[in-house]
Motif scaffolding. Sequence first.
Motif, short mmCIF file in Angstrom:
data_model
loop_
_atom_site.label_atom_id
_atom_site.label_comp_id
_atom_site.label_asym_id
_atom_site.label_seq_id
_atom_site.Cartn_x
_atom_site.Cartn_y
_atom_site.Cartn_z
N THR A 55 22.01 -33.46 -15.21
CA THR A 55 21.07 -32.59 -15.70
C THR A 55 20.63 -31.57 -14.63
O THR A 55 20.38 -30.29 -14.73
N HIS A 56 20.64 -31.85 -13.37
CA HIS A 56 20.35 -31.09 -12.13
C HIS A 56 20.68 -31.58 -10.81
O HIS A 56 21.00 -32.73 -10.63
N ARG A 57 20.85 -31.04 -9.91
CA ARG A 57 21.43 -31.17 -8.47
C ARG A 57 20.70 -32.22 -7.56
O ARG A 57 21.21 -32.48 -6.55
N HIS A 58 19.26 -32.35 -7.93
CA HIS A 58 18.75 -33.16 -6.82
C HIS A 58 19.29 -34.66 -6.53
O HIS A 58 19.81 -35.07 -7.49
N LEU A 59 19.09 -34.88 -5.56
CA LEU A 59 19.94 -36.04 -4.77
C LEU A 59 19.67 -37.25 -5.69
O LEU A 59 20.52 -38.27 -5.74
N ASP A 60 18.42 -37.60 -6.02
CA ASP A 60 18.06 -38.57 -7.05
C ASP A 60 18.59 -38.58 -8.30
O ASP A 60 18.45 -39.68 -8.92
N HIS A 61 19.46 -37.54 -8.62
CA HIS A 61 20.30 -37.71 -9.92
C HIS A 61 21.52 -37.68 -9.74
O HIS A 61 22.23 -37.76 -10.81
ZN ZN Z 1 14.78 -33.24 -9.83
#
Ligand code: ZN
Length: 255
Positions: A55-61
């Motif tokens: 869904t998106h590039r943030h580290l926790d994903h």
């Molecule tokens: Zn996020």
Amino acid sequence: MPAIIHQFLSREDNFAVLVHDLQTGATAAIDAPEAAPIMTVLKQRGWRLTDILVTHRHLDHVEGILPLKEMYGCKVTAGNKAASEIPGLDMQVREGDTVKVGNLAFGVWETPGHCYDHISFTLPRSSAVFVGDTLFTMGCGRIFDSTAEALHRSLKRLGTLPDETTVYCGHEYTLSNARFALTVDPENRQLKTRAAEVEQIRAAGELTQPSTIGLEKATNPYLRVDTPAIQRALGMEGADPVAITAELRKRKNSF
Ligand code: ZN
Ligand code: FE
């Protein structure tokens, strides 16, 4: 045939979601917060991971992507705007595209707001939507490199899905969201009931997911910015929905 969908906690408060196609055996992870818990569930179920939809590039994903890819050789799909920051990316998608996982067909919606390049995946035949950090149960994601205007548009669009659509979001933030929602929508009876339920669920150490679009439309203040009671509570009667969205998010940041 509808998919089997299994959502479970990962890291501190992230959700991992596995979507399994019974007909072909194909299995997708929606985001990869962490590899180990996803591998454990795959093993328990006897499923083989074929896809990761990001869904998106943030580290926790994305942190679990590479170890999962190494283990299963699965295909990694993400939005074209985030492409350069997704490890192991195989396929870029954009608004209106369809992603096939076995016989399952996921739709791609661009849903900016939490970040400018966030996408959500719809699964109409299973009446489900995977919204990452755009929409949370009774809340929404913090605005990073995007705008309240984009967030409002994305949330409003998610609200056009049928009420019975099951919503799978990226974090277990429901308790804090419910407590905040009560401060801005204090006369909402359904919200009060639901907030009390959520207090009990969390006190018992259980998870509050998933939600539905209908339930969110009734209790999520960000989907209710046109409601006079909320506007009154903010001292912003008749204000523009984008301004209401921005104010709600600002207050939640310091709640
Ligand atoms: Zn996020
Ligand atoms: Fe997140």
